[in-house]
Design an enzyme around this catalytic site. Sequence first.
Site, PDB file in Angstrom:
ATOM      1  N   GLU A 190      59.725   1.540  -4.568  1.00  0.00           N
ATOM      2  CA  GLU A 190      58.160   0.987  -4.729  1.00  0.00           C
ATOM      3  C   GLU A 190      58.003  -0.149  -5.303  1.00  0.00           C
ATOM      4  OE1 GLU A 190      59.227   4.412  -5.599  1.00  0.00           O
ATOM      5  OE2 GLU A 190      57.782   5.446  -4.359  1.00  0.00           O
ATOM      6  N   HIS A 259      54.020  14.340 -11.910  1.00  0.00           N
ATOM      7  CA  HIS A 259      52.957  14.146 -10.715  1.00  0.00           C
ATOM      8  C   HIS A 259      51.700  14.518 -10.925  1.00  0.00           C
ATOM      9  CE1 HIS A 259      57.262  14.334  -9.192  1.00  0.00           C
ATOM     10  NE2 HIS A 259      56.722  13.870  -8.011  1.00  0.00           N
TER      11      HIS A 259
END
Lengths: 456, 336
Positions: A190, A259
């Site tokens: 990322e 998450h």
Amino acid sequence: MATEILMPALSPTMEEGTLAKWLVKEGDTVKAGDILAEIETDKATMEFEAVDEGVIGKLLVAEGTEGVKVNAAIAVLLEDGESADAAPAKAEPKAKTPQAEAASPAPVAPAAPAAPKAATLQPDWPEGTETRKQTVREALRDGMAEEMRRDPNVFLMGEEVAEYQGAYKISQGMLDEFGPKRVIDTPITEHGFTGIAVGAAFGGLRPIVEFMTFNFAMQAIDQIINSAAKTLYMSGGQMGAPMVFRGPNGAAARVGAQHSQDYAAWYAQIPGLKVVMPYSASDYKGLMKTAIRDPNPVIFLENEILYGRSFDVPVLEDYTVPFGKAKIWREGTDVTIISFGIGMTYALEAAERLEKDGISAEVIDLRTLRPLDYDTLIASVMKTNRCVTVEEGFPVASIGNHLSAYIMENAFDYLDAPVINCCGKDVPMPYAANLEKLALVTTDEVVAAVKKVTYR
Amino acid sequence: MATRKSQKVSNVSADELKGFYRDMLLIRRFEEKAGQLYGMGLIGGFCHLYIGQEAVVVGLEAAAEEGDKRITSYRDHGHMLACGMDPNGVMAELTGREGGYSKGKGGSMHMFSKEKHFYGGHGIVGAQVPLGAGLAFADKYLDNKRVTFAYFGDGAANQGQVYETFNMAALWKLPVIFVIENNQYAMGTSQQRSTSSAEIYERGHAFGIPGEAVDGMDVLAVKAAGEKAVAHCRAGDGPYILEIKTYRYRGHSMSDPAKYRTREEVQKMRDEKDAIEHVRDLLLSGKHATEDDLKAIDKEIKDIVNASAEFAKESPEPALSELWTDIYADEVPQSA
């Protein structure tokens, strides 16, 4: 003894699916591991295997059936020697179905209250415009694809966006249409690919960066904030980063603390960024098209639970929704409920329940958090004199905190009660289903907050 | 440090050699002046001087073509001067004035020039590396045959995002030259104390990226290596790494007392390896220039630098309304 084969939950947020194809027929002998059927979830087509051995006695659901609820019986498995008649004629699911808890969220997706009735929708397209039902997922893809047809410098990059068709199936079909030059699978990296995308934006392109979830964007947050958001200012207006960062944000269902975070308040704090967090499918489409055209870095916060929800979307050649314009979903006189994104499900559900108690709630969907439509919310609070904010994010330094401060400064004399912020709880997201439900904001809490500010 | 510089000047003309002397001298004198203005309180915040490293950017700019891009870290004054940006605009940005490249809103570490394809000026160590690869990504996407020079130091070479970028740059064959300006100290930490590899460019081997070490005190060696790297990238063969061994004479920033190395070490570099002296020697010994020619160049540079300092002092501070500009670009059209 005959056992029922139940519709499986194949993803954290799956509530129902399509039984695409049976790979066995009645009378077939199967053993554990044999593939029984292909099941289409909202994200993918999955093979479903037998876990026991036996003979297929009856197929209860025909292939091609859509909307088969998780945990509904789809077939009967017989032990050797049993006859198909031994099976109950109409199988009752063994486990609780989502319907079993009418008023509360389904067990497979505790974060999801039922979708509100479309009757409350006040569309922002001309009267008489043809609409069609579309899921948020489809509307989002259409929005991106339309803009990619319009501008050859728009491209999509991220993990699994191309060949896999999107981890959440958002980019389905896009590789086929636009090819690998414009729909680009990245390695799991990322920080690196976000920096490359920002550099590509400096270099004249219009990247759309998909984060598999915004939780993973924390790996890249330096590039988003220090490089994308600040360069226009630091360069005295010479160059900036016209691009979109998008992906699911906030809690899905049962995926735990790492998450499940809602980053709305984080990004909304940064000058130089625009921040969008839509609720309905038409807004997903119209705001995505605006985001791609915007010459600034846009954070587009999606929600996994909303991906599968259907809404009316106008059939228009070029439907866009401007930034900085809130949408009033319900008009009311007693209280203003302000929310955005998935929070709207609680706000609208609460408004319906409050109506039965004789309380008239005005429900405002902010849609964009930066720019923020202060005028609409102040006008509403001046009318109702009471306000409750709703979001799933953490309570400290929340969007609700900011709205409360703004309303206090600009409409203090109109307030008949302090503003109440309904937020997620001040804890990392727990995994256990009951605790997760407790950690998120609930419709009950919104109803209670409204009753408190209306002194009922 | 590689033992000695090239004595032959076969790959450059006398004029080009004089140009190198002039360009390197401009950077040195400019930086000395910046240091002076800093001491007078006219420049604030962080100010990282490039003195000692001049041959790196001057050599590589000689290998670049019009339209090629460059991006670097916060030690960026030399890069800007070498790519042709106006010394007045750079100096006025250092003093935080309206006439600066960023209207005074960026400062020493954050300057840009779209016109000269200079993409900053980045204050976060290592962040410019994926950004540079992204510029190359755009060039490849647009198929315009341009090359990007992404500069970073030996310190940044230990950032994870550098290797994330190496991986993708190699995978996607991006036309980017990773220029490691190895001045041996990451702020106060020597390469020996911070870096497991003796040769940083060798880390590229893991990704299949070719590279080499270059004597960064020899502008001719830098130019030759730059040309090789540019040819590689321009041919579509993917990224290239140049680890340019150099040395900064001053501290990490103006506030660095530089206790991590001896005065003798610095003096030895200045006496034996100085890149500007090297070119001066080549010019004089090869009879490409006379003492008077060089004196004329010295005078020209001195005038340019003094003028930039005057401009930077005279230019007004930005209007207070500038606080609220350049946060967002123009609004988006709502329909096609």
